[in-house]
Design a protein around this motif. Structure first.
Motif, short mmCIF file in Angstrom:
data_model
loop_
_atom_site.label_atom_id
_atom_site.label_comp_id
_atom_site.label_asym_id
_atom_site.label_seq_id
_atom_site.Cartn_x
_atom_site.Cartn_y
_atom_site.Cartn_z
N GLU A 200 0.83 -1.20 0.00
CA GLU A 200 0.00 0.00 0.00
C GLU A 200 0.87 1.25 0.00
O GLU A 200 0.55 2.25 -0.66
N VAL A 201 2.00 1.20 0.73
CA VAL A 201 2.91 2.35 0.77
C VAL A 201 3.50 2.59 -0.62
O VAL A 201 3.54 3.74 -1.09
N ARG A 202 3.93 1.52 -1.31
CA ARG A 202 4.53 1.69 -2.64
C ARG A 202 3.52 2.27 -3.62
O ARG A 202 3.85 3.15 -4.43
N ASN A 203 2.28 1.79 -3.57
CA ASN A 203 1.25 2.32 -4.47
C ASN A 203 0.95 3.78 -4.15
O ASN A 203 0.74 4.60 -5.06
N ALA A 204 0.93 4.11 -2.85
CA ALA A 204 0.66 5.49 -2.45
C ALA A 204 1.77 6.42 -2.92
O ALA A 204 1.52 7.54 -3.37
N VAL A 205 3.02 5.96 -2.84
CA VAL A 205 4.17 6.75 -3.32
C VAL A 205 4.06 6.99 -4.81
O VAL A 205 4.28 8.11 -5.30
N ALA A 206 3.70 5.95 -5.57
CA ALA A 206 3.57 6.08 -7.03
C ALA A 206 2.46 7.07 -7.39
O ALA A 206 2.64 7.92 -8.27
N ASN A 207 1.33 6.99 -6.69
CA ASN A 207 0.21 7.91 -6.96
C ASN A 207 0.60 9.34 -6.62
O ASN A 207 0.26 10.28 -7.35
N LEU A 208 1.31 9.52 -5.51
CA LEU A 208 1.73 10.86 -5.10
C LEU A 208 2.72 11.45 -6.09
O LEU A 208 2.60 12.62 -6.49
N ASN A 209 3.70 10.65 -6.53
CA ASN A 209 4.67 11.13 -7.52
C ASN A 209 4.00 11.53 -8.82
O ASN A 209 4.32 12.57 -9.41
N ALA A 210 3.07 10.69 -9.28
CA ALA A 210 2.38 10.96 -10.54
C ALA A 210 1.58 12.26 -10.45
O ALA A 210 1.61 13.09 -11.37
#
Length: 589
Positions: A200-210
């Protein structure tokens, strides 16, 4: 990557991904085996100090042999120094190995991204690619420095301690390990929970970066339409999800480690309670009891950490899966051509070309036309008619579905892609400039282009004066996307960038649609010089700029509806004539 292997990545540990990942360690085999040797050394040295303490207490302190006590203390210090040096080398070499491998992976990944088709970037958020190249690759470093090597060291140390403990006293060993099932159960629960949390953390980081990358890039649109508050609310929502995912992982850590500490303390308490009774009954020596207290501390510490190590490894496998999925993406132009001409005549032929971005939704339908060498051909039509698609296909940014595109009678698929594009100069409406000097933006770091060639091209297109007025001239630092330069200045730099390669074919895509009248005159003069003696494909909304073209191709909904010069098309009184009259009337009002 095939579907079966993608599904496998959901398992506790994906050996297929791990095997591919550790293949990157092959160039560093010596360091890798050095780390393995140090891992074994640390596993052996772990139980040595407790054993020396046991031997010292039983054979020197209780016996009152103080003469040899000093030598035992010196021996323990030597073992401690040796263990410290081994731990230092193990930590440093593991980190060196990890950093070297992620450097290689990052280079390979970026090199792969450079060769992907533009259609891939049309559908993939840039922020997610940034996450793959930066965050996901960085996670792999921990796999080598803190994950697998450390976990192997912990497991080997556990085995070594268990062997020594059972050899010394099997009854104390069983008492010491009475809390182990409870610790293993709590470790397993923690491992499963934290694995989900990390994903969940990795997905959240990807969404935030995008989100951040996209909206900072498009900040002018956000401010023009007054959407700051709305976008800020969206950012707060995504950021809150990022915070929630991280706090969830922190919660599991904050529960597990105190619980593991309590379980370890209970095991020690049971050992002291039982062992003290055995010492009183003289069934066990005091040295053995002290050594077992040290053993159990050494034993429970790696178990508490092994779940964390495993999840570091699991995070690395998840990141590696994403990276390999990108590396396995073969959505790229296949540079199978070998034709590398030194120069072109410049003849271009489109023969019954069909093309779509999305399957079944054709944007070009049976396009056929011929541009003779040295001709200037204009392509006009409403937005979405397919004008830009034509020049994109000529450069092989996309592959056609049916038909053929020929340059000098040779199919463009037979050309080496790099050579083909070098002979085609493009000047686009939206000029992209990188952060760096004027020189770097013109040469794109090509060492074969000299300053003399740059100044020659600048003078030819009428850009020399404005560059000479800039502080530092060619060394003037351009801000991101050329923000410190005017639209016209950026456009002139793009003309120089095209000119220094001496292309035989020039493509102008809306080159004067976003500039003022004075700059347009300057650019028109540059265009005339640029097109002289070259084949030119000109896309323009302003029909007044292409009246002198040798041929005008009129597109509508992906099909050619008219072909002719300006006078011929006006006489036809068809689509072009209507479009021309509409622009003429609009200009008069």
């Amino acid at each position: 990557m095939n579907e079966e292997k993608q599904v496998k990545s959901g398992n506790v540990f994906d050996w297929y991904i791990a095997k591919r990942l550790f293949a990157f360690a092959k160039p560093y085999k010596r360091v890798f085996w050095g780390v393995v040797a140090l891992t074994l050394s640390l596993a052996i040295l772990g139980p040595v100090r407790p054993y020396l303490v046991q031997y010292t207490v039983d054979h020197y302190m209780e016996a009152g042999k103080y003469a040899g006590l000093l030598w035992m203390v010196v021996l323990m210090l030597l073992v401690l120094v040796l263990q410290t040096v081994a731990q230092y080398l193990h930590t440093y070499w593991s980190a060196w190995l990890g950093q070297s491998i992620i450097r290689d992976i990052r280079i390979r990944l970026y090199n792969h991204i450079l060769r992907l088709r533009l259609s891939f970037f049309d559908k993939t958020p840039i922020g997610r690619l940034v996450t793959r190249v930066i965050s996901d690759v960085q996670t792999l470093s921990d796999v080598f420095s803190q994950g697998l090597a450390a976990m192997i060291a912990d497991v080997l140390q556990l085995l070594a301690i268990l062997v020594v403990m059972f050899y010394t006293d099997w009854r104390l060993t069983l008492v010491s390990l009475s809390m182990l099932p409870l610790l293993l159960l709590s470790t397993y629960i923690f491992k499963e929970k934290i694995k989900v949390a990390f994903k969940e953390v990795r997905n959240a980081v990807a969404n935030l970066n995008a989100f951040v990358q996209e909206h900072i890039t498009g900040m002018n649109i956000v401010q023009i339409f007054g959407s700051e508050e709305h976008e800020f609310k969206k950012f707060k929502k995504i950021n809150a999800e990022h915070r929630r995912a991280n706090l969830k992982s922190v919660l599991y850590y904050s529960i597990y480690f105190p619980v593991a500490e309590v379980i370890g303390a209970l095991g020690t308490a049971l050992l002291v309670w039982y062992g003290a009774g055995e010492v009183v009954k003289q069934e066990v020596s005091l040295g053995i009891l002290i050594a077992f207290i040290m053993y159990i501390s050494l034993f429970f510490r790696p178990i508490r950490l092994i779940a964390d190590r495993f999840n570091i490894l699991q995070m690395g496998i998840v990141s590696a899966e994403r990276i390999f999925r990108l590396l396995d993406n073969q959505n790229m132009i296949t540079n199978s051509g070998s034709y590398r001409p030194a120069a072109l005549r410049g003849e271009v032929v489109f023969d019954n070309v069909w093309f779509y971005y999305n399957p079944g939704e054709y944007v070009l339908k049976g396009i056929s036309f011929k541009v003779k060498a040295g001709e200037t051909v204009a392509i006009v039509g409403a937005s979405g008619a397919g004008k830009t698609s034509i020049i994109s296909l000529l450069n092989r940014f996309y592959e056609i579905e049916r038909g053929n595109i020929l340059v000098d009678g040779v199919d463009i698929k037979e050309y080496d892609v790099e050579v083909l594009r070098r002979h085609i100069g493009m000047v686009l409406q939206d000029v992209f400039l990188f952060s760096g000097s004027i020189r770097d933006n013109i040469t794109l770091y090509n060492p074969d282009i000299t300053d003399a060639q740059i100044w020659e091209a600048a003078e030819m297109v009428g850009a020399k004066d404005f560059i000479e007025r800039l502080p530092g001239q060619l060394d003037y630092k351009v801000m991101e996307r050329g923000a410190t330069l005017s639209v016209g200045q950026r456009q002139l730099i793009s003309f120089i960038r095209a000119m220094v390669y001496h292309p035989e074919i020039i493509v102008l895509d809306e080159a004067t649609s976003s500039v003022d009248t004075e700059t347009e005159e300057l650019i028109q003069q540059a265009i005339e010089k640029l097109m002289k003696g070259r084949t030119a494909l000109v896309i323009a909304h302003r029909l007044s700029t292409i009246q002198h073209a040798d041929k005008i191709i009129v597109l509508d909904k992906g099909q050619i509806v008219e072909i002719g010069d300006h006078e011929q098309l006006l006489e036809k009184n068809g689509y072009y004539a209507r479009l021309y009259r509409m622009q003429y009337m609009a200009a008069r009002t």
